[in-house]
Enzyme design. Structure first.
Site, PDB file in Angstrom:
ATOM      1  N   HIS A   1     -33.035 -23.239 -18.208  1.00  0.00           N
ATOM      2  CA  HIS A   1     -32.782 -22.747 -16.841  1.00  0.00           C
ATOM      3  C   HIS A   1     -33.935 -23.137 -15.916  1.00  0.00           C
ATOM      4  O   HIS A   1     -33.727 -23.609 -14.801  1.00  0.00           O
ATOM      5  CB  HIS A   1     -32.595 -21.226 -16.872  1.00  0.00           C
ATOM      6  CG  HIS A   1     -32.677 -20.556 -15.536  1.00  0.00           C
ATOM      7  ND1 HIS A   1     -31.811 -20.845 -14.495  1.00  0.00           N
ATOM      8  CD2 HIS A   1     -33.539 -19.618 -15.044  1.00  0.00           C
ATOM      9  CE1 HIS A   1     -32.135 -20.106 -13.437  1.00  0.00           C
ATOM     10  NE2 HIS A   1     -33.186 -19.357 -13.731  1.00  0.00           N
TER      11      HIS A   1
ATOM     12  N   HIS B   1     -40.686 -19.488 -11.738  1.00  0.00           N
ATOM     13  CA  HIS B   1     -40.127 -18.454 -10.857  1.00  0.00           C
ATOM     14  C   HIS B   1     -39.719 -17.156 -11.560  1.00  0.00           C
ATOM     15  O   HIS B   1     -39.617 -16.116 -10.916  1.00  0.00           O
ATOM     16  CB  HIS B   1     -38.957 -19.006 -10.021  1.00  0.00           C
ATOM     17  CG  HIS B   1     -37.657 -19.143 -10.764  1.00  0.00           C
ATOM     18  ND1 HIS B   1     -37.352 -20.231 -11.546  1.00  0.00           N
ATOM     19  CD2 HIS B   1     -36.590 -18.308 -10.863  1.00  0.00           C
ATOM     20  CE1 HIS B   1     -36.157 -20.071 -12.082  1.00  0.00           C
ATOM     21  NE2 HIS B   1     -35.668 -18.905 -11.686  1.00  0.00           N
ATOM     22  N   ASP B   2     -39.485 -17.206 -12.869  1.00  0.00           N
ATOM     23  CA  ASP B   2     -39.108 -15.978 -13.580  1.00  0.00           C
ATOM     24  C   ASP B   2     -40.241 -15.394 -14.430  1.00  0.00           C
ATOM     25  O   ASP B   2     -40.016 -14.429 -15.169  1.00  0.00           O
ATOM     26  CB  ASP B   2     -37.883 -16.244 -14.478  1.00  0.00           C
ATOM     27  CG  ASP B   2     -36.578 -16.307 -13.672  1.00  0.00           C
ATOM     28  OD1 ASP B   2     -36.445 -15.556 -12.683  1.00  0.00           O
ATOM     29  OD2 ASP B   2     -35.690 -17.108 -14.035  1.00  0.00           O
TER      30      ASP B   2
ATOM     31  N   GLU C   1     -41.116 -11.726 -13.550  1.00  0.00           N
ATOM     32  CA  GLU C   1     -40.014 -10.803 -13.801  1.00  0.00           C
ATOM     33  C   GLU C   1     -39.752 -10.612 -15.297  1.00  0.00           C
ATOM     34  O   GLU C   1     -39.464  -9.516 -15.755  1.00  0.00           O
ATOM     35  CB  GLU C   1     -38.763 -11.361 -13.114  1.00  0.00           C
ATOM     36  CG  GLU C   1     -37.639 -10.372 -12.978  1.00  0.00           C
ATOM     37  CD  GLU C   1     -36.573 -10.927 -12.046  1.00  0.00           C
ATOM     38  OE1 GLU C   1     -36.854 -11.098 -10.845  1.00  0.00           O
ATOM     39  OE2 GLU C   1     -35.456 -11.199 -12.526  1.00  0.00           O
ATOM     40  N   ASP C   2     -39.840 -11.671 -16.058  1.00  0.00           N
ATOM     41  CA  ASP C   2     -39.351 -11.644 -17.441  1.00  0.00           C
ATOM     42  C   ASP C   2     -40.417 -11.843 -18.516  1.00  0.00           C
ATOM     43  O   ASP C   2     -40.083 -11.862 -19.700  1.00  0.00           O
ATOM     44  CB  ASP C   2     -38.276 -12.732 -17.638  1.00  0.00           C
ATOM     45  CG  ASP C   2     -37.045 -12.485 -16.797  1.00  0.00           C
ATOM     46  OD1 ASP C   2     -36.782 -11.315 -16.464  1.00  0.00           O
ATOM     47  OD2 ASP C   2     -36.348 -13.456 -16.462  1.00  0.00           O
TER      48      ASP C   2
END
Ligand code: ZN
Length: 179
Positions: free
Chosen positions: A35, A61-62, A65-66
């Site tokens: 991704h 970008h994640d 968050e993750d």
């Protein structure tokens, strides 16, 4: 400041390490890093390779968050612009999903031009992953629901890059054709 190719390579490596073992949602049980590679590649193509920090932020970008990555770490390794872009693309995971989704719709118009591009690339990649050649009822419902929401988010982000806008519209048309 890292040279552009070093910046992008190091961002890709950190993202791959931090997301190691994570699976992405949707078709084919792909590793999560697929991704990130797709988002970075969409951003790179749409801006014709002119913005290494944007592509690096696409890879990362994640991470806030993750994974257990921090803003300070990103700022130290990749600079304040990259860290800021990743921050702009990070949802507050303490909130319930419905609220996070609603906030993305209302917040998107207020984001920086570059963060808006990341949001659109992210939605293109996520819609693509939910398109199945012969969807069952659950897959159909999941795709229809995701596309309807993604269109509302992207409505508040578009206008900054014609290629990315067109790619999103194409992806949505392709998704709808399978419903
Ligand atoms: Zn993402």
């Amino acid at each position: 400041m890292l040279a552009p190719l070093c910046l992008v390579s190091e961002a890709a490596e950190l993202a791959a390490r931090r997301h190691a073992g994570q699976q992405r949602k949707g078709r084919g049980n792909e590793p999560y890093v697929n991704h990130l590679a797709e988002v970075a590649s969409l951003l790179s193509a749409a801006t014709e390779g002119t913005d290494a920090e944007l592509v690096a932020a696409g890879w990362l970008h994640d991470t806030l968050e993750d994974t257990n990555t921090t803003h300070e770490e990103l700022a130290e390794f990749f600079g304040l612009r990259v860290a800021g872009l990743v921050q702009e693309c990070t949802d507050d995971m303490n909130l319930p999903k419905s609220e996070r989704r609603w906030l993305q719709i209302v917040d998107c118009p207020h984001k920086s031009d570059s963060a808006k591009l990341i949001k659109i690339a992210d939605k293109i990649s996520n819609v693509r992953a939910r398109i199945f050649p012969n969807p069952n009822d659950e897959q159909r419902e999941e795709l229809a629901d995701y596309v309807a929401w993604a269109e509302q988010v992207v409505a508040g982000c578009r206008g900054g890059n014609a290629a990315l806008d067109a790619m999103f519209d194409e992806t949505v048309a392709h998704a709808r054709a399978t419903l």
